[in-house]
Each structure stands twice: as structure tokens, then as C-alpha cells.
Enzyme design. Structure first.
Site, PDB file in Angstrom:
ATOM      1  N   HIS A 158      -2.863  -8.100  18.591  1.00 25.22           N
ATOM      2  CA  HIS A 158      -4.291  -8.019  18.270  1.00 25.22           C
ATOM      3  C   HIS A 158      -4.983  -9.024  19.164  1.00 25.22           C
ATOM      4  O   HIS A 158      -4.598 -10.193  19.192  1.00 25.22           O
ATOM      5  CB  HIS A 158      -4.527  -8.362  16.804  1.00 25.22           C
ATOM      6  N   PHE A 172     -15.175   1.699  15.335  1.00 22.86           N
ATOM      7  CA  PHE A 172     -13.983   0.879  15.467  1.00 22.86           C
ATOM      8  C   PHE A 172     -13.353   1.127  16.811  1.00 22.86           C
ATOM      9  O   PHE A 172     -13.545   2.179  17.416  1.00 22.86           O
ATOM     10  CB  PHE A 172     -12.994   1.197  14.329  1.00 22.86           C
ATOM     11  N   HIS A 222       0.527  -8.306  15.836  1.00 16.23           N
ATOM     12  CA  HIS A 222      -0.174  -7.819  14.650  1.00 16.23           C
ATOM     13  C   HIS A 222       0.531  -6.665  13.967  1.00 16.23           C
ATOM     14  O   HIS A 222       0.583  -6.606  12.742  1.00 16.23           O
ATOM     15  CB  HIS A 222      -1.581  -7.398  15.086  1.00 16.23           C
ATOM     16  N   GLU A 266     -11.315  -6.776  14.075  1.00 17.78           N
ATOM     17  CA  GLU A 266     -11.948  -5.953  15.080  1.00 17.78           C
ATOM     18  C   GLU A 266     -13.391  -5.645  14.705  1.00 17.78           C
ATOM     19  O   GLU A 266     -14.240  -5.408  15.564  1.00 17.78           O
ATOM     20  CB  GLU A 266     -11.152  -4.651  15.150  1.00 17.78           C
ATOM     21  N   GLY A 305       0.810  -1.220   0.000  1.00 18.37           N
ATOM     22  CA  GLY A 305       0.000   0.000   0.000  1.00 18.37           C
ATOM     23  C   GLY A 305       0.841   1.265   0.000  1.00 18.37           C
ATOM     24  O   GLY A 305       0.644   2.154  -0.838  1.00 18.37           O
ATOM     25  N   ALA A 306       1.801   1.356   0.922  1.00 17.92           N
ATOM     26  CA  ALA A 306       2.617   2.573   1.010  1.00 17.92           C
ATOM     27  C   ALA A 306       3.498   2.728  -0.219  1.00 17.92           C
ATOM     28  O   ALA A 306       3.610   3.811  -0.792  1.00 17.92           O
ATOM     29  CB  ALA A 306       3.472   2.538   2.276  1.00 17.92           C
ATOM     30  N   ARG A 329      -6.683  -2.021  21.670  1.00 21.18           N
ATOM     31  CA  ARG A 329      -6.148  -3.368  21.542  1.00 21.18           C
ATOM     32  C   ARG A 329      -5.215  -3.767  22.676  1.00 21.18           C
ATOM     33  O   ARG A 329      -5.252  -4.914  23.115  1.00 21.18           O
ATOM     34  CB  ARG A 329      -5.407  -3.480  20.218  1.00 21.18           C
ATOM     35  N   ARG A 341      -1.357   1.592  18.554  1.00 23.72           N
ATOM     36  CA  ARG A 341      -2.053   2.079  17.368  1.00 23.72           C
ATOM     37  C   ARG A 341      -3.542   1.784  17.481  1.00 23.72           C
ATOM     38  O   ARG A 341      -3.945   0.710  17.914  1.00 23.72           O
ATOM     39  CB  ARG A 341      -1.503   1.397  16.118  1.00 23.72           C
ATOM     40  N   GLY A 369     -10.754  -1.795   8.169  1.00 22.56           N
ATOM     41  CA  GLY A 369     -11.146  -0.511   7.597  1.00 22.56           C
ATOM     42  C   GLY A 369     -10.053   0.519   7.722  1.00 22.56           C
ATOM     43  O   GLY A 369      -8.979   0.251   8.249  1.00 22.56           O
ATOM     44  N   GLY A 388      -6.998   0.792  15.749  1.00 20.51           N
ATOM     45  CA  GLY A 388      -7.388   0.063  14.558  1.00 20.51           C
ATOM     46  C   GLY A 388      -7.940   1.005  13.509  1.00 20.51           C
ATOM     47  O   GLY A 388      -8.615   1.972  13.843  1.00 20.51           O
ATOM     48  N   GLN A 422       2.345  -4.325  18.852  1.00 16.70           N
ATOM     49  CA  GLN A 422       0.915  -4.432  19.112  1.00 16.70           C
ATOM     50  C   GLN A 422       0.416  -5.855  18.957  1.00 16.70           C
ATOM     51  O   GLN A 422       0.626  -6.498  17.922  1.00 16.70           O
ATOM     52  CB  GLN A 422       0.134  -3.537  18.166  1.00 16.70           C
ATOM     53  N   LEU A 456      -6.071 -13.407  11.635  1.00 21.95           N
ATOM     54  CA  LEU A 456      -6.767 -12.332  12.321  1.00 21.95           C
ATOM     55  C   LEU A 456      -8.276 -12.460  12.213  1.00 21.95           C
ATOM     56  O   LEU A 456      -8.804 -12.655  11.130  1.00 21.95           O
ATOM     57  CB  LEU A 456      -6.345 -11.025  11.646  1.00 21.95           C
TER      58      LEU A 456
END
Lengths: 247, 580, 138
Positions: B233, B117, B354, B246, B15-16, B286, B389, B52, B391, B231, B243
Site C-alpha cells: 500500500h 477509489f 498490505h 486510499e 469477515g469471510a 497501488r 488487487r 470501502g 482497493g 501488494q 494504513l
């Protein structure tokens, strides 16, 4: 429950051999192990030189497609216990050139994806300041199924047309084209039609239907292609019955 | 040696990476861009994200609200200037992705739908059914195909950064298909290689998440920031670590202990309500949920499963229609991987690693302290996630900081000359190292798999949800020994064609470096904050530790830790409160 | 047989499996597909037969009686029986696959496949019954 099962794995080391051979491995059977877990066990504990692709282990990245007892499958979603007492034959995905062991060359597939222009084509872009393109849940539903493709290429392995003629554009690429054609935000149907109404594109398909049967994500590429044929035919009739209609 | 040259080089095509590449191409179509990824881009781990991506668009929601939720969720370790920029650019970036075809779920009138969320006080999480990451990645990848300026190096494994003249000038990469090792030079390099969950044994992360970019930057002299913040999850399937999003709790799922009791109410997370309440109970943050699990286990109230202790996620009361429309993927995962139907049965879950809040230290524009080196996404630490972080912030982070890093890298490339040829000698050295130490190696007694398992076991036991100084010190010593034993690793695959034993060995060496950084930072931070919990230092200590840990590789290879104060703008540190 | 160049360090030699001439016999699904395609020969055959029938009709009652006599030969009866089987197979597979090509929507929801297949069969039945009734009257 049986204790172990034999895996017959196709090996191909281009520096050493001119064609693939099979190597047998004994692997423990666990209730929740999939074929991929067996391959990982082999690589970690028995033979570290086995090469294969995998990543997410949850059926969404599309890396681990292989032939398991002659059927194309995602090895992360195929339970080992379904094959007891075995042996289980694991081979690279059919209809693609074999690079090494269970790894096939994907470059042709990537070219096919590019060919269908799989992006939103618009005459005029809406500026971001005006917000989102409105799309109702029904409009989303019109293409949603075709957007679920994980590019695992299992449909290409099942398609005899692609096997006999690698020029055939193939199920996943055409389904992807339809995903954009059906997207209410896209205006590129005509552009894609010009590309795809060629003999090695949609007309290469003879509706064997195996692609839909094996698709792990229920994308239904066969349906996409047949619908596309109908639309292409309608467009063809329109083009000479109503040549003056705006395109 | 073969050399290719480009203006901007991305390491990683998730994605990045893809967003940054598109940002460069949009900024200046004349810049030549290379995306170098060890897997085909659509295999990147972004694809697995489910829940999301957060951005403020609904009436009644404000940027300050999103910022406050993020800052308090991060236990005040977030840099507030970065968070303010992040929440402001989030809606713009998300809308841009919608224009590029991402199939966001909609309200009946056609507008983008949002859902509640964990940790967010207002509903602002955009979603694409429960396959948000998948749809975002495919939308980005397919859009990136439009740009002729982007050249992809698919299945090229980067093993080292090249540096000269105080600047990062490219990479050395192995073309997995043929085994060719070559230099790819560039005026600017952006790391987008994701996190390092595979350092731990139970993780949602894919096989490819080995901290490659973090180790590459660390070895090149860039600091790693906040590495101790790992983190967990709270709801992952045992054994596979898959996973369970959430969103299943956002839609109303309950977490039950062995007595069928919603145990979160005992941990200061509010009172149980029949419908989900934001920032309360199952929608708490989380880290608090994962910690509650460990405490329940200590009280003996978890269920003993075949892979260790679990608790139960109960979705049965949601009904078939809701599960099939809002959580179809959750149902599919449970059926396919654990043979459980959430409509009728309880799902066994446990906390799994996670996300890495820590990563390569960057500024608000994605630039690292090394000139010419940038980073974005999970590999980077800006920091907007702080000590924990929330979610649905990380998918948005990919877009916002992918764009920022892309633009900064493009600007840098436009202002600087092409790399000189001096780095080719470094590249030759690296080629020699790979050939001598791995490809042609015949002696060696250690197995890659057993070294990896030992590292993972050490990390879970000593650097898991609860940590102590003693265990961490032991872990640091164990990891040092594993580093030494790695020198004696056995390599049986001498082929050049698609050698995955070579990549496994290189990935293990990256992971060992990153693991050491995690443990050292955890050892030095003698307080508890967010996801870093020390039972020997249970309180948060803003006096000494309202600062980021920076780990730099010392001369002996071990991490040396310094501190960098957190940037506070408008929200002075306060108590993290949930359930009220 | 592919001629691969001499192997060098950087040129990967890919192995390309040759598809067997009998690929269609290896899998039941492929075999059924080939049979389905070949069944169009039966369709063409009946078209020709019908044309011959019409031609005989135009030539008068005697020619038509001779034609019917010809049709009663055991060889032709057998041939027609086999062809009828393939014709039915052709029609059934066609109707069953029809919904795939038609993505019709009504009020936003996809029309279920069974409705499309069902209406095809229904029309077939109705037309057949209608024809039989028509012919049995005269």
C-alpha cells in the site's frame, strides 16, 4: 528525554502461584513508543514468558486494554513518554478475573453482549430485490456514536457498579442495545426493553459517569444508559396510562 | 483425547469466516457449525480496513465495467469467470449486509453513497465513514449471534489439519485459556485465516496475520497459488505501518516528494489536476504508486525520516470540514500515533505491505483440490485479484466468496458421512509434537524474535517491491537456514495457561513456510507483472506466464512450483493503461 | 474467599481481585460520585424542615416564632449551612448531567448540551427571582 523507564508488570502464573506479583523491567524510552511497544520489547528481548493480548496496534481491534498506573487504557494509544520518569505500573484490566499475567477472562462480557440481542430485529424483512432500507444521514447520525464501540471493555474496568456486582449488564452492552434501538431499520426496541428494564440492567446504573470518561472511542455509554432510563420510564407510564395503545 | 464434532468448521472468525458461517446456517439450520478462531472474532484484522467495498449500484455503472477494471488492474492474471461471478454477486451481498444493519454512509435522500477509489473507472465503492471494515465486521459478528447452530471456539489456536481417506476431516486446536489440546472433527473445513503480512517488517497487518491457514493447507498438501504477488500500500505511516487509507487520496490528497512536487506525473499516470480523476495520478493502482516511490528514492528525491525514506501526503487543501466528515479516522490516527495534524501539516508516508493476492488455490466455489477443504478471503486465491488487487475489492470478496465457500462446504457436508475415528491417532501425534517440541522443551538457543526479525529483513530486501534473481536465490537459502535454526528455538514458557510464547513459535513456523513459497514463486516467475517486478526481467511475458504459480510442499519441505493457465473469457490481455 | 478446585492440567485457575471496602476513596472521581449520592440526604433533610415549617405555620404566630427561634440555634445554623452546600452541590451536578439523559434533536442536529444545562439554570434563576419578588412584596 530520559533513556530508560521502569515498568512494573503484574505477573500471574496459575500453575506456580496463588496470586499475582509484580516484576520490574527496564525499557528504553522512544518519543513515539507506546506502552504496548514497551511490552513487546520485554517479550522479544527480556522475558519471553510475558502473556498479553494485542493485535492491530491502532486502537480499533480492542484487544490491548490494560490498567496503566491504575487507569484503564488502550496500551497501543498510551505514550510511554507521558509517564517519564516512571515507574509505570501495568496490570490486567480491573473488574475481570485474571487468567494469566495481563490476560483477563472475557466470557462474561461476551454473554452480556449476546443478552441484548444486538442485531436488526424486524417484523418483516424487505426483500433484497427492493434494494436498501432508506436511511438519511440524520437517521444514521441518531445511532452512529453508539456504533463505534470496539468492545475493549475499558468502560467495565472503570465502572464501580460492575466491580461490586458482576451481574450488572454494563455500559458497552447497553450502548450496543441503544445502537440498534436507534437504528431506523430496527423494530426490536420493545424486545430489548423487556430484557433491559430489569434491576441488573439499566437500573443497576447509578450514573457514576466514569465509563464515558475513559471510553477511547467517545461512545458515551453513560449517555446511552440515562437516555434509555428516560425511555423506559416513558414506556412504563404509557403501559398503564394507555394500555390499549398498540405495542 | 477430547474430541468435538461438527458438520462445518471455520478456521478464522473474520469477515469471510463469519459470512461463511452465516451462509451455512441460512442454507440448512440443522448443520452444526464451529467457528474456531485464535482471537475473539471482533479482533480479526477485517476490523482495520478503512476505505470501502466495491459493488455496482449506481446508474451509469455496469458489471462489465467493474469486471474490466478488476481484470486490467490485476494485469490479466485474474480468472475472468471468477471475476464475472464476483461482480455479479457483489451488489447482492453488499445489500444483504445493509439489511443486517451495516451503517453504510448515505446520500441526502437515504440511498447508499459511493465514492471514487484507486483503479476504478466509475464510482462504486460503498463506505461506512472511513471505518468500513470495522462496521462490516461488527455487523457480521453481531448478526452471527442470532444463529444457535454456530458454536464459537474463541481463542483456540489451530495447529494442524487432520486428513484421512483422501479427505480433510477436522483440525487439532489448542484452547489457549486452559492449554487443552484436542481434535475438532468436521465433514468440511473452511480456512478463513487471512493473509501473511507479518512476514515483512513494514506492514499494515496486525500481529495475528501470520499466514496460518496458508501454511496449514500447504503442509496438508494443498497448493498455494500466486504467492509472489504481494501488494504494497503506497501510503502507510513509517515505524507502525499504520494504513493511511486510499480514501484520503480519493477525497483529493496529493503525494509530494521533497521538493513539494506531485511526482506521480513523471510515471505515466496522467497529468496533475486540482480535483481527483479516477484511475489517474494519486488514484492510480497501488502497485504503480509503490513502484514510483522506489524510483523517486533512487533519484534521491524522497525525504529522509527517522525510520527511513518517506514522501509526503498533503491533505491541507481539503480543509477542516472535509477532513472531519470524510476522513475523521485518518486525522485521529495521525494525531494519536505520529502527533501530526493533517489539517495543518504534511503526513510522512511510505509503501508498506498490505495484502496478499496469493493464497490457497481454490476454484470459483471456494473449494481447494483437497476434498473437504475450502478457503475464502485473503487466505484464498481464486483468483479475482490477479497480480494486483484494486482497493475496495477485498472487503466485497469476503462476502461473495465467504458465501460461496460456505454454501459449497455445506453441500459437501450434506453429501458426506461423518469423519471416521482414524484421525484421532493423527491428533494424538500432533499433541505429542506440541508437547515435546515446544511445551516441554528445555534446550534451545535461538530466540523467536531474532529469527522473526531476520526473516522479515530478508523478505523486505530480497522480495520487496523490486526483485532480482540473485537476491531471491540468496533469500531462499537464508530462509532454509532459518527453518533449520528454528528447530533449535528456545522456549522458556512451560505454562499451559494462555501461553503466547507457544503461539508465537507456531506462528513463526507458519511464516517461514509461507515466506519460502513467496520467494520460490518469485524466483521462478521470470517476468514483471502487476506487483511482481523483476529488474532482470522488466517486461510482461504473456507467452510463458499468463498462468498462475502453484507451489506444493516437496518431500524435503521446499516449495515445488508448477503453472496453471489463467481463465480468459471475454477480455483478451491488453496493456494496463492509467491516466488517460 | 473463593474456594478454587484443585488444579488440573485443563482447569484454568482464575484470580479474582477482591474489591476493597474503601474503593470509593481510591479515586477522586469515585469519591465525588459518593458525595453526590449522599447529598440527597440534604435534600430529604430540607423537605423535612420545610414540612416542620409548614406545621409550625399552621399552629399560629406563636408556634412559628418559636420555630424561628429554634432555627437560630448555632447547631441548627451550622447544620443548615452544611446542608445548603450539599443541596447546591446536588442541584448543580444534576443540571450539569441533565443533557446526558436528553437526546433531543432539532431539525436533525443534536441540541448542544449547554442549551439544556443553560435552560435548567435559567429556569432555576427565574423561579428563584420570582419567588423572592413575591415574598418581598407581601
Amino acid at each position: 528525554m530520559a533513556e530508560t523507564i521502569t515498568l512494573e508488570v503484574s505477573r500471574y502464573r496459575p500453575e506456580q502461584e496463588t496470586e499475582p506479583t509484580y516484576q520490574k523491567y527496564e525499557v528504553p524510552v522512544r518519543k513515539d513508543w507506546v506502552v504496548l511497544d514497551a511490552l513487546n520489547h520485554i517479550k522479544d528481548k527480556i522475558d519471553t514468558s510475558l502473556s498479553y493480548r494485542w493485535s492491530c496496534r491502532m486502537g480499533v481491534c480492542g484487544s490491548c486494554g490494560m490498567m496503566v498506573n491504575n487507569e484503564p487504557k488502550l496500551t497501543c494509544a498510551t505514550f510511554l513518554s507521558d509517564y517519564v520518569p516512571g515507574p509505570v505500573r501495568v496490570e490486567p484490566l480491573r473488574n475481570f478475573p485474571v487468567v494469566r499475567d495481563l490476560v483477563i477472562a472475557m466470557t462474561d462480557f461476551m454473554d452480556k453482549l449476546l443478552r441484548v440481542k444486538p442485531w436488526i430485529i424486524r417484523d418483516q424483512e424487505k426483500p433484497l430485490s427492493e434494494g436498501e432500507y432508506l436511511q438519511t444521514p440524520e437517521e444514521l447520525d441518531a445511532y452512529k456514536q453508539f456504533s463505534m464501540c470496539i468492545n475493549c471493555m475499558i468502560c467495565y474496568a472503570a465502572c464501580p457498579v460492575y466491580g461490586l456486582d458482576p451481574h450488572f449488564v454494563g455500559p458497552a452492552a447497553i450502548a450496543l442495545a441503544q445502537r440498534y434501538n436507534r437504528d431506523s431499520r430496527d423494530q426490536g426496541s420493545q424486545e430489548r426493553l423487556d430484557i433491559l428494564s430489569q434491576h441488573d440492567a439499566i437500573w443497576g446504573c447509578t450514573f457514576v459517569g466514569e465509563c464515558t470518561k475513559v471510553c477511547p472511542k467517545h461512545v458515551d455509554p453513560a449517555g446511552a444508559i440515562q437516555q434509555y432510563k428516560l425511555e423506559a420510564t416513558k414506556e412504563w407510564f404509557k403501559s398503564f396510562l394507555l394500555p390499549w395503545s398498540a405495542r | 483425547m477430547d474430541v468435538s464434532s461438527h458438520d462445518v468448521l471455520l478456521v478464522g472468525g473474520g469477515g469471510a469466516g463469519l459470512r461463511a458461517a452465516i451462509a451455512v446456517a441460512e442454507l440448512n439450520p440443522k448443520l452444526s457449525i464451529a467457528v474456531v478462531s485464535k482471537v475473539y472474532p471482533m479482533r480479526s484484522h477485517t476490523v482495520s480496513a478503512e476505505g470501502g467495498a466495491a459493488a455496482v449500484i449506481k446508474a451509469g455503472d455496469t458489471l462489465d465495467d467493474h469486471a474490466y477494471d478488476t481484470i486490467s488492474g490485476g494485469d490479466w492474471l485474474t480468472d475472468q469467470d471468477a471475476v464475472e461471478a464476483f461482480v455479479k454477486e457483489a451488489p447482492v451481498e453488499m445489500l444483504q449486509l445493509e439489511h443486517w444493519g451495516c451503517p453504510w454512509s448515505r446520500e441526502p435522500d437515504g440511498h447508499i453513497a459511493v465514492r471514487p477509489f484507486g483503479g476504478m473507472k466509475k464510482e462504486r465503492t460503498w463506505f461506512a465513514a472511513d471505518k468500513t471494515g470495522f462496521h462490516m465486521l461488527h455487523a457480521l459478528f453481531q448478526t452471527s449471534l442470532k444463529y444457535g447452530a454456530i458454536t464459537r471456539y474463541d481463542e483456540w489456536f489451530v495447529s494442524r489439519l487432520l486428513q484421512d481417506d483422501g479427505r480433510v476431516q477436522g483440525v487439532v486446536a489448542i484452547d489457549l485459556m486452559s492449554g487443552r489440546i484436542q481434535a475438532i472433527t468436521a465433514k468440511a473445513v473452511i480456512l478463513c485465516t487471512g493473509g501473511c503480512g507479518r512476514v515483512f517488517p513494514f506492514t499494515t497487518n496486525a500481529n495475528i496475520k501470520n499466514g496460518d491457514g496458508m501454511a496449514l493447507a500447504y503442509r496438508a498438501g494443498a497448493p498455494l497459488k500466486d504467492m509472489e504477488f504481494v501488494q504494497y500500500h503506497p501510503t502507510g505511516l513509517p515505524f507502525t505501518g499504520i494504513l493511511i487509507t486510499e480514501a484520503s487520496r480519493a477525497e483529493g490528497g496529493f503525494l509530494l516528494n521533497k521538493d513539494g512536487y506531485r511526482y506521480l506525473q513523471d510515471y505515466d499516470l496522467g497529468k496533475p489536476q486540482p480535483k481527483p480523476v479516477l484511475r489517474s495520478m494519486e488514484l492510480g493502482p497501488r502497485d504503480r504508486l509503490s513502484q514510483a516511490f522506489v524510483k523517486e528514492h533512487e533519484k534521491g528525491r524522497t525525504i529522509q525520516g527517522p525510520y527511513g525514506p518517506v514522501v509526503h501526503l498533503d491533505l491541507r487543501h481539503l480543509g477542516e470540514k472535509v477532513i472531519n466528515t470524510k476522513l475523521p479516522f485518518v486525522r485521529e490516527l495521525c494525531l494519536k500515533y505520529e502527533n501530526i495534524d493533517p489539517i495543518k501539516e504534511l503526513i510522512p508516508v511510505r509503501p508498506v505491505v498490505h495484502y496478499m493476492m496469493g493464497g490457497v488455490h481454490t476454484d470459483i466455489n471456494g473449494a481447494t483440490p483437497l476434498r473437504g477443504l475450502f478457503a475464502a478471503g485473503e487466505v484464498a486465491c481464486v483468483s479475482i485479484n490477479g497480480a494486483n488487487r484494486l482497493g475496495s475489492n477485498s472487503l466485497t470478496e469476503l462476502l461473495v466468496f465467504g458465501t460461496r465457500a460456505g454454501k459449497s462446504a455445506a453441500a459437501f457436508a450434506l453429501e458426506h458421512e461423518a469423519p471416521n475415528g482414524h484421525v484421532i491417532a493423527q491428533a494424538e501425534d500432533e499433541k505429542r509434537r506440541l508437547e515435546e517440541q515446544f511445551l516441554r522443551k528445555t534446550a534451545g538457543r535461538e530466540s523467536i524474535a531474532s529469527l522473526r526479525t531476520e526473516m522479515q529483513k530478508t523478505m523486505e530486501e530480497s522480495a520487496g517491491i523490486y526483485r532480482t534473481g540473485a537476491r531471491l536465490a540468496e533469500a531462499a537459502a537464508t530462509l532454509r537456514k532459518l527453518q533449520e535454526r528454528f528447530q533449535d528455538v528456545a522456549m522458556s514458557d512451560h505454562s499451559r495457561t494462555f501461553n503466547t510464547e507457544l503461539t508465537a513459535a507456531l506462528e513463526l513456523s507458519f511464516m517461514l513456510d509461507v515466506a519460502e513459497a513467496i520467494v520460490q514463486c518469485a524466483l521462478n516467475r521470470t517476468e514483471s507483472r502487476g506487483s511482481h517486478q523483476r529488474t532482470d526481467f522488466p517486461k510482461r511475458d504473456d507467452g510463458a506466464f499468463l498462468a498462475h504459480s502453484l507451489a506444493l510442499q516437496g518431500k524435503d519441505g521446499t516449495p515445488q512450483v508448477q503453472y496453471l493457465p489463467v481463465t480468459i473469457t471475454r477480455w483478451p490481455p491488453a496493456e494496463r493503461v492509467y491516466g488517460k | 474467599m473463593n474456594q478454587t478446585p484443585a488444579y488440573t492440567t485443563h482447569h484454568p485457575r482464575w484470580y479474582r481481585t477482591r474489591i476493597s471496602t474503601y474503593w470509593w476513596s481510591r479515586k477522586w472521581a469515585y469519591f465525588r460520585f459518593i458525595v453526590r449520592e449522599l447529598s440527597s440526604i440534604a435534600v430529604a433533610y430540607f423537605v423535612v424542615l420545610t414540612l416542620m415549617q409548614i406545621h409550625a405555620l399552621r399552629q399560629g404566630a406563636e408556634a412559628y416564632a418559636a420555630f424561628e427561634e429554634w432555627l437560630r440555634r448555632p447547631l441548627l445554623v451550622t447544620l443548615n449551612a452544611i446542608s445548603l452546600f450539599f443541596l447546591l452541590y446536588h442541584a448543580i451536578t444534576w443540571f450539569n448531567l441533565a443533557p446526558k439523559a436528553i437526546a433531543a434533536r432539532f431539525r436533525g442536529k443534536r441540541i448542544p448540551d449547554i442549551l439544556i444545562t443553560g435552560s435548567n439554570y435559567g429556569a432555576w434563576l427565574a423561579i428563584s427571582v420570582g419567588l423572592v419578588w413575591l415574598l418581598s412584596r407581601g
